[in-house]
Write an enzyme that holds these catalytic residues in place. Structure first.
Site, PDB file in Angstrom:
ATOM      1  N   GLU A  42     -53.653 -29.539 -63.885  1.00  0.00           N
ATOM      2  CA  GLU A  42     -52.568 -28.920 -64.646  1.00  0.00           C
ATOM      3  C   GLU A  42     -51.359 -29.808 -64.431  1.00  0.00           C
ATOM      4  OE1 GLU A  42     -49.644 -27.984 -65.687  1.00  0.00           O
ATOM      5  OE2 GLU A  42     -49.355 -26.104 -64.573  1.00  0.00           O
ATOM      6  N   GLU A  61     -42.079 -35.004 -66.313  1.00  0.00           N
ATOM      7  CA  GLU A  61     -42.695 -35.154 -64.985  1.00  0.00           C
ATOM      8  C   GLU A  61     -43.646 -36.348 -64.934  1.00  0.00           C
ATOM      9  OE1 GLU A  61     -44.232 -31.575 -63.037  1.00  0.00           O
ATOM     10  OE2 GLU A  61     -42.889 -30.338 -64.231  1.00  0.00           O
TER      11      GLU A  61
END
Ligand SMILES: Nc1ncnc2c1ncn2[C@@H]1O[C@H](CSCC[C@H](N)C(=O)O)[C@@H](O)[C@H]1O
Ligand SMILES: Nc1ncnc2c1ncn2[C@@H]1O[C@H](CSCC[C@H](N)C(=O)O)[C@@H](O)[C@H]1O
Lengths: 364, 364
Positions: free
Chosen positions: A119, A128
């Protein structure tokens, strides 16, 4: 390349907190989608060797164990690894799940794996930059024909009609103009110092912060002025790290406007799907979406980018977008969006561009 | 030692924003105190060579120039240096103020200086650890007998009676207990996973965050249950870097309680004074205080630390405190306070300790 100190300080350290892991676990659409994708497809996991990239609490590893995996390598960079090892033990799964603390870029595994679960999605899908780590893991450890869970990801853009959040940002920004004037007056009056030469830079700084930064929102579907359109489609089994990084060609998409409206901005959200691999497709395809919904929203919400001032759109207009998704220079985990929009209309059988804009936005 | 990458990312980067510099400039008690300390004492600056440690917008350098300084070295680590150079030029002060971008630890100056000016104070006086840099500058560049502005600093502790902020934190923390129970139920029910082995660590994490972290507050004097007492007095001309760092002996102070009250916590605030040097004392002593006030508060406010549960104090009790102020291991600019408190009472001519506590707090 192990993560540098700054990356530790800014990125990883958050994930070492339980409250943050719990935030994700409690995101039912998210965790539920992984649960379904894994436990509804036991034939993809039965007796398989699995790698969980960024295991956090090992929740996905435990799903894989439950689905029949023979061995799961749960790789987690932060000290959460210490806790998840305890958690795995408490569930009696230590014989299957091996928790390895370290980054997937530097860890060594005793064997190649059949399946990678991870994930890795951030705001606007790519914030990110953790997908990088998944691709590195794939290239290092996935057997040919092995499966990635999820296997595909799509980033969508959609036109937004009315959005209070945009109007509020505009107001705050306008307030900052006034603020500067007051500030400068005070500095002149009290200390005989004239700051006017800094006005432009101050406004630029504030514009960037208030108007050019994506906002976290949970939109209702009715706030959209047209349906979402895919701007980036990723097949995790084939995309390369290079493709992911700043590319020479812009991404493109066309958003059809479905009612006369002011466009106060556009939004970005994503889907990921779990199809298994071409060689080993899953029985039950599962999808996780972060699209505007009246049901339970995910913790990703959507990202909203404002048009200042709004565009005046009519039913059947087409909003064309060219987009470069870049990484920010000062922090490669954050994004910079360089965009060109054209609002196109047909009139008397002729198509023309009625408004154009070029903007830079930041996903911070 | 130049600042490392992490320090840049976490500490310096904030100061490169104008809005942050403006926040400080608009703090009238702060900027006004420096203005007065410098411009009311022109004999301390006339024809002097001055070093401004962490010049930011160069506001203090400009005050020094105004007070008659011959030459000012304005040393600023961040890109704010580029802007302040422009600002200095716009005021026609470039012939006096030399803006040098870099850290004071690594910069080289063409000469020693007569005066060092600096605004280095953080929350609880010492947060940010910028005083280290001032002492290094002093040892590298200050002529014998030269003056530091400010010259002295005092950290005070005071007992706090009623503080809504403390009760709210306690409530939020209590809510998190319930939160964990709900979380664990959901995880059991949906995913068959039992997280109870993590409960203790979760509560510890939350306790640290909600109950053991200093709160930014602006207290009214009437919220104090007794007057403040100095716990640390610093003479900037003599203190050494070593004194400043973790010491073997605790600091001590005694707070006299002046009315029967629940003590919901204690607060920390500071004064700095501008006395010049022993050889060259100033004509007009100026003081800057961050004590609770009904007048304009400074941007430092006060730091509030809660007692959970509150102490039951009586008029004339004495709250004795032993305090170690340490730097946090993960970030040397943040503080950890290890404390021991004793609430002492006299009864029938005998002094006894009616309550004791030992706590650790963080100034984050
Ligand atoms: N390169 C890398 N190597 C190892 N762990 C990484 C990593 N990049 C990110 N992570 C970890 O990946 C996790 C992403 S959050 C997801 C956690 C968990 N799989 C769940 O679904 O609930 C974080 O805990 C983070 O610390
Ligand atoms: N070691 C160091 N060397 C140079 N500059 C430093 C420093 N440590 C902190 N600073 C700078 O010191 C400033 C402190 S804030 C004070 C700014 C200005 N003197 C004013 O009074 O308004 C920040 O701009 C920060 O970037």
């Amino acid at each position: 390349k192990p993560p540098d100190e700054t990356d530790n300080a800014n990125y990883f350290c958050e994930y070492a907190f339980l409250y943050h892991q719990m935030d994700m676990l409690e995101d039912e659409p998210r965790t539920g989608a992984y649960f379904n994708a894994i436990t509804w497809n036991p034939e993809s996991f039965k007796d398989k060797v699995v790698l969980d990239v960024g295991a956090g609490t090992c929740i996905l590893s435990m799903f894989a164990a439950k689905a029949g995996a023979k061995e799961v390598f749960a790789v987690e960079a932060t000290d959460m690894a210490v806790r998840s090892r305890k958690l795995v033990q408490a569930q009696g799964l230590s014989h299957i799940i091996k928790v390895l603390q370290g980054t997937v870029e530097t860890v060594t595994l005793p064997s190649m794996v059949d399946v990678i679960i991870s994930e890795w999605m951030g705001y606007f899908l790519l914030r990110e930059s953790m997908l990088d780590s998944v691709l590195i893991a794939r290239d290092r450890f996935l057997k040919p024909g092995g499966a990635l869970f999820p296997s595909h990801a799509t980033l969508f853009l959609a036109p937004v009609g009315s959005a209070k959040a945009c109007r509020e940002k505009q107001q705050t920004f306008d307030g900052e103009r006034q603020h500067f004037d007051n500030f400068n007056c005070t500095m002149m009056q009290y200390y005989g110092t004239d700051f006017s030469c800094m006005q432009e830079e101050f406004l630029e700084e504030q514009r960037k912060y208030y108007l050019q930064t994506g906002m976290f929102v949970n939109l209702a579907p009715k706030q959209l002025a047209g349906s979402g359109s895919p701007v980036l489609e990723i097949d995790l089994s084939t995309i390369t790290l290079q493709d992911l990084k700043d590319s020479a060609k812009p991404l493109r998409c066309c958003m059809r406007i479905s009612r006369d409206s002011q466009l106060e901005g556009f939004t970005g959200y994503f889907n990921v799907t779990f199809r298994g691999s071409t060689q080993n497709p899953v029985k039950e395809v599962v999808e996780l979406t972060t699209a505007p919904t009246t049901k339970t929203a995910t913790h990703w919400g959507q990202q909203l980018f404002g048009f200042f001032p709004p565009l005046q759109a009519k039913n059947e207009d087409v909003l064309e977008c060219q987009l470069f998704i870049k990484r920010q220079k000062k922090n490669h985990r954050l994004l910079q969006l360089d965009s060109a929009f054209e609002l196109c209309r047909e009139s008397n059988g002729k198509r023309f561009v009625c408004q154009k804009r070029e903007d830079t936005w930041y996903v911070d």
